[in-house]
Design an enzyme around this catalytic site. Sequence first.
Site, PDB file in Angstrom:
ATOM      1  N   SER A 102     -21.210 -84.165  -8.085  1.00 56.98           N
ATOM      2  CA  SER A 102     -21.586 -84.346  -9.490  1.00 56.98           C
ATOM      3  C   SER A 102     -22.500 -85.558  -9.588  1.00 56.98           C
ATOM      4  O   SER A 102     -22.179 -86.624  -9.057  1.00 56.98           O
ATOM      5  CB  SER A 102     -20.339 -84.564 -10.352  1.00 56.98           C
ATOM      6  N   LYS A 177     -22.724 -78.971 -15.266  1.00 57.78           N
ATOM      7  CA  LYS A 177     -21.490 -79.613 -14.817  1.00 57.78           C
ATOM      8  C   LYS A 177     -21.014 -80.674 -15.812  1.00 57.78           C
ATOM      9  O   LYS A 177     -19.827 -80.766 -16.116  1.00 57.78           O
ATOM     10  CB  LYS A 177     -21.688 -80.254 -13.437  1.00 57.78           C
TER      11      LYS A 177
END
Length: 309
Positions: A102, A177
């Site tokens: 991420s 995300k």
Amino acid sequence: MPQRNSRPHIAFIGIGLMGSRMAGRLLDAGYVLTLRDTDKVKCQPLIDRGAKWAESSAEAVAEADMVITSLAGAKVIEAVYFGQDGIISNAPKDSLLVDMSSLAPAIARDNHIRMTQAGYAHHLDAPVSGGVSGAEQGTLSIMIGGSGADLERARPVFEVLGNVFHLGEEGAGQVCKLVNQAIVHITIGAVTEGLMLAASLGVDAGKVREAIRGGYCQSRILEIHGQKMVDRDFVPGGPLEYSVKDMDMAVEMAASANLDLPLSREVLERYRALLDNGQGRLDHCALLLSYEQANPPIRVSPSKPDKLP
């Protein structure tokens, strides 16, 4: 089905809670893996199953057709990709570079540009959602940013790990995300507040959770994190220190788009307070502890002891 030696040789860097499960599934599917992590002990179960070990990222990627990274934050990603003995300049130029970490979308886009400038034409951002259980079961949501051609090259590998969604150009996977993380953590907050409300009024929070599971508020968060709250199980499926990292990026992304997201900011502040209190390795559901600390003596499942890592 293709033979084992017809499949890409994969370098997998970052064997943490998620990476270890994803690498295990790829081994089960017959892929040849070379592993790299700062802690060889974490890799040993996979080495025992046939994965190769590399002493550096440079060694790991030297003969890789595909490089997968699952790393904790921008500083580590910078070092692993662009640092001394990193991926860039050591992987074959035609290898496919896939970052499943991420990362802030702006940094991801900049990394794509730097990879291209270094002579690497094939790269994807591919963060995931689904937690440790999704990584184990091969049901992750894989959010792809990058070219469709590179995605098709990676698709057989991704389909071992979960469900593939192409969001658009470079960095789009990371946008998705962070949207996911904002919704997840706000929903953890909503479940926490509901269970606290039940407990404060003398109604068993576990029974309330069971009663509402079939209604409109049913969700994976109520199912998984709600149960962990009722059980007072704070052993991490995902450490809340990562919640702070991801929510911080989500709030910054919103600010760059001139958006004010008060729910995201409130959840971030509560998670950050837990992190500052030395509780960063607890599960996401430990947000419950923040509410209990603010509302003594109310506790969910007060007769149960806390399960801690």
